[in-house]
Design an enzyme around this catalytic site. Structure first.
Site, PDB file in Angstrom:
ATOM      1  N   ASP A  54      13.510  25.722 -13.722  1.00 21.07           N
ATOM      2  CA  ASP A  54      13.327  24.934 -12.509  1.00 21.07           C
ATOM      3  C   ASP A  54      13.646  23.480 -12.825  1.00 21.07           C
ATOM      4  OD1 ASP A  54      12.122  25.348  -9.626  1.00 21.07           O
ATOM      5  OD2 ASP A  54      11.480  23.370 -10.303  1.00 21.07           O
ATOM      6  N   SER A  55      14.167  22.772 -11.847  1.00 18.75           N
ATOM      7  CA  SER A  55      14.518  21.369 -12.032  1.00 18.75           C
ATOM      8  C   SER A  55      13.810  20.502 -11.003  1.00 18.75           C
ATOM      9  CB  SER A  55      16.034  21.169 -11.913  1.00 18.75           C
ATOM     10  OG  SER A  55      16.714  21.855 -12.943  1.00 18.75           O
TER      11      SER A  55
END
Length: 208
Positions: free
Chosen positions: A81-82
């Site tokens: 995830d970013s």
């Protein structure tokens, strides 16, 4: 001693992450998680308070990896995830054109940090896992409102943390980066190699 990794599963439908793994010749299958990111994050904040941007990325990556790992046996599951951070504020995907334009009014001419959380779970041992946060500074050019609107209307940035891409049209607005370019695109393959080694595996390669 390391052994060749078992099957690799990417718990994401991100085309950019899949492309990076393919370019690195890492064989994998895609099995997206069904995690409701917004609800899970809201629940986490209610109990534990607001996490840092980096911790938020790692928290969501962990949820995705765990969700798919619970349905999988004999594989390494990768969750990612970013989260984008600028001036101390966390941002995820903008989703709409209006929000994308608003984001660019905040980002234009400034420097932010793209935090990518990566979690690899070995489902052969259930509890054996490796976690990383890869943070990269991104410096933006000055972008006019007209340019921001035209870019938003392409649809490219709507599903991207930070409202930009480094491997597409958005690259024309990036004046420079300091850190791992692949992590900005979606997954750090260098960090992934270290994670595999930490779990006792060498990175599998597609036979050419």
């Amino acid at each position: 001693m390391t052994s060749t990794a078992p099957a690799v599963i990417l718990a994401s439908t991100s085309p950019a992450r899949a492309r990076l793994l393919k370019n690195a010749l890492i064989p994998f299958q895609v099995q997206p998680s069904s995690v409701d990111e917004e609800s899970e994050l809201a629940r986490h904040i209610e109990v534990h308070g607001k996490p840092s941007s980096a911790d938020e990325a790692l928290f969501l990556a962990t949820l995705k990896a765990e969700a798919v790992a619970s349905e999988t046996a004999g594989a390494l599951v990768i969750g990612c995830d970013s989260v984008f951070e600028i001036e101390g504020v966390s941002y995820g995907k903008p989703y709409t054109i209006d929000e994308t334009v608003r984001r660019w009014s905040l980002m234009s001419g400034k420097t932010g940090i793209l935090h990518t959380g990566q979690v690899v779970i070995d489902t052969r041992t259930n509890s054996h896992r490796s976690s990383r946060i890869v943070s990269t500074e991104v410096r933006f050019a000055t972008v006019t409102p007209e340019e921001a609107l035209a870019y938003a209307q392409t649809g490219e940035p709507l599903q991207c943390a930070g409202a930009f891409t480094l491997d597409g049209r958005g690259s024309t607005f990036v004046a420079g980066i300091r850190g791992d370019a692949n992590a900005v695109i979606g997954i750090s393959t260098a960090a992934l190699r270290d994670q595999f080694l930490e779990l006792g595996y060498s990175v599998p390669l597609v036979n050419l």
